[in-house]
Write a protein that holds these residues in place. Structure first.
Motif, PDB file in Angstrom:
ATOM      1  N   ILE A  47     -24.993  -4.875 -45.730  1.00 54.85           N
ATOM      2  CA  ILE A  47     -25.386  -6.136 -46.085  1.00 54.85           C
ATOM      3  C   ILE A  47     -26.614  -6.100 -45.092  1.00 54.85           C
ATOM      4  N   PHE A  48     -26.568  -5.607 -43.498  1.00 52.41           N
ATOM      5  CA  PHE A  48     -27.880  -5.801 -42.866  1.00 52.41           C
ATOM      6  C   PHE A  48     -29.151  -4.984 -43.790  1.00 52.41           C
ATOM      7  N   GLU A  49     -28.962  -3.885 -44.234  1.00 52.99           N
ATOM      8  CA  GLU A  49     -29.838  -3.183 -44.737  1.00 52.99           C
ATOM      9  C   GLU A  49     -30.346  -4.193 -46.016  1.00 52.99           C
ATOM     10  N   ALA A  50     -29.525  -4.776 -46.707  1.00 54.10           N
ATOM     11  CA  ALA A  50     -30.208  -5.640 -47.844  1.00 54.10           C
ATOM     12  C   ALA A  50     -30.919  -6.627 -47.199  1.00 54.10           C
ATOM     13  N   THR A  51     -30.425  -7.154 -46.199  1.00 57.64           N
ATOM     14  CA  THR A  51     -31.022  -8.512 -45.407  1.00 57.64           C
ATOM     15  C   THR A  51     -32.493  -8.188 -44.979  1.00 57.64           C
ATOM     16  N   LYS A  52     -32.763  -6.946 -44.577  1.00 60.49           N
ATOM     17  CA  LYS A  52     -33.836  -6.457 -44.030  1.00 60.49           C
ATOM     18  C   LYS A  52     -34.873  -6.344 -45.273  1.00 60.49           C
ATOM     19  N   ALA A  53     -34.442  -5.778 -46.234  1.00 62.78           N
ATOM     20  CA  ALA A  53     -35.370  -5.631 -47.256  1.00 62.78           C
ATOM     21  C   ALA A  53     -35.767  -6.934 -47.920  1.00 62.78           C
ATOM     22  N   ILE A  54     -34.956  -7.876 -47.946  1.00 64.32           N
ATOM     23  CA  ILE A  54     -35.076  -9.103 -48.577  1.00 64.32           C
ATOM     24  C   ILE A  54     -35.920  -9.922 -47.721  1.00 64.32           C
ATOM     25  N   LEU A  55     -35.824 -10.001 -46.363  1.00 57.57           N
ATOM     26  CA  LEU A  55     -36.434 -11.016 -45.442  1.00 57.57           C
ATOM     27  C   LEU A  55     -37.982 -10.126 -45.401  1.00 57.57           C
ATOM     28  N   THR A  56     -38.061  -8.788 -45.379  1.00 62.09           N
ATOM     29  CA  THR A  56     -39.237  -8.213 -45.456  1.00 62.09           C
ATOM     30  C   THR A  56     -40.163  -8.665 -46.912  1.00 62.09           C
ATOM     31  N   ASP A  57     -39.385  -8.691 -47.877  1.00 65.58           N
ATOM     32  CA  ASP A  57     -40.268  -9.229 -49.045  1.00 65.58           C
ATOM     33  C   ASP A  57     -40.469 -10.599 -48.788  1.00 65.58           C
ATOM     34  N   LEU A  58     -39.515 -11.412 -48.350  1.00 65.91           N
ATOM     35  CA  LEU A  58     -40.222 -12.935 -48.357  1.00 65.91           C
ATOM     36  C   LEU A  58     -41.167 -13.032 -47.492  1.00 65.91           C
ATOM     37  N   ALA A  59     -41.202 -12.328 -46.359  1.00 61.67           N
ATOM     38  CA  ALA A  59     -42.365 -12.231 -45.513  1.00 61.67           C
ATOM     39  C   ALA A  59     -43.746 -11.966 -46.006  1.00 61.67           C
TER      40      ALA A  59
END
Lengths: 204, 204
Positions: free
Chosen positions: A83-95
């Motif tokens: 979940i943390f890895e997914a969160t990282k990928a998603i937040l980076t995409d959003l940013a």
């Protein structure tokens, strides 16, 4: 401009973030992140909502490097890391997509390279209890005494702290990790949001 | 409205306080407090400037309740306590006179009953070094390497922390003791002062 908001439970951080985003006419991400994580992983929304901002438990096998782990522990750890890895990928995409406001999830740490404006919001326990009862975010709040509610609030904050500290290695709510920390006790969130977004607009 | 400003050395807290006071047209107390303490006690201004915001040293005899104290220790402790008592009396007098801005000296704790607006100001070490060189508050700054200057800044902050924690029993710079904590790194203190005082005026 990426704005990240860390927050104590029921201190008004989410409301502040939503209102700043409205003022600035930029996207605001909170529960939306959970939906994206759910899409990106094999876990359901409800599962992620429950486990998404907690640290892997128990930690003993990992920390001590001793192999008395069991299947359940390994599964929990894998889940949290997934979940943390997914969160990282998603937040980076959003940013990368552009300006936005992101609530919680150690976004200030994950998005370090984007140099976000890092806000942390907190309040007195008395105020948080009052706010929690007024907002009624939790269905069962009315059945709880103030003492029970305080315990619940502390327990949610402990999870957030543990999540933050496990993944970032830094202290949750410590001024050194933020640009602005605001005690919202008895403050009007609306006017606070206007003030902060006004300042951001002025600077752009 | 009493405004107290805790601050890391060279983070711009004093400048911020002075400018807020100017904007609000209310008195600002910093070195002025030392003069008053000097009048109220038998100690000179220079002596108070040196010892005024440090904790009593060494603490062993007091903490352990063991009587291996000596004359020097007793004198130091008495001095610190004297100065702290004088500080308390003076700050309380000033607060009773009316609205003002007070820098440092655990004023947020001492004036608790006046419900001050408690601000804490801090910044990155890089910024504090830059600021210290620009402002040249210390005569010998130009002779120091960045590393030596950083050590000096840390040492002054350690004294402030020790003073605050000894007398208040609380953590210096911990969000729980303040209403607003501001990372001034690369911020324009002038516009920050205008913003904060604007908000205070609006609320009155």
């Amino acid at each position: 401009m990426i704005i990240t908001i860390g927050r104590e439970f029921s201190s008004g951080g989410r409301e502040l973030g939503r209102k700043i985003a409205e003022e600035l006419k930029i996207p605001y991400y909170d529960k939306e992140i959970l939906v994206e994580i759910s899409k990106k992983t094999k876990y359901s929304y409800g599962y992620i909502e429950h486990f998404g901002e907690t640290k892997p438990m128990p930690l003993f096998p990992v920390k001590l490097g001793v192999s008395f782990s069991n299947e359940k522990t390994d599964a929990n750890l894998a889940l949290s890391l997934d979940i943390f890895e997914a969160t990282k990928a998603i937040l980076t995409d959003l940013a990368k997509k552009g300006d936005c406001v992101i609530i919680g999830r150690a976004a200030d740490y994950i998005l370090e390279e984007f140099k976000p404006l890092r806000i942390f919001v907190y309040a007195s326990m008395e105020y948080k209890i009052k706010r929690c009862r007024e907002k009624g975010q939790e269905d069962d709040v009315s059945n709880l005494t103030d003492r029970q509610l305080a315990r619940k609030i502390r327990s949610i904050d402990r999870q957030r702290r543990d999540y933050y500290e496990f993944f970032s290695g830094k202290d949750w709510g410590d001024r050194l990790n933020y640009d602005l920390l605001i005690n919202t006790t008895d403050l009007d969130i609306d006017s606070l949001a206007k003030q902060i977004s006004g300042e951001i607009k002025r600077k752009k």
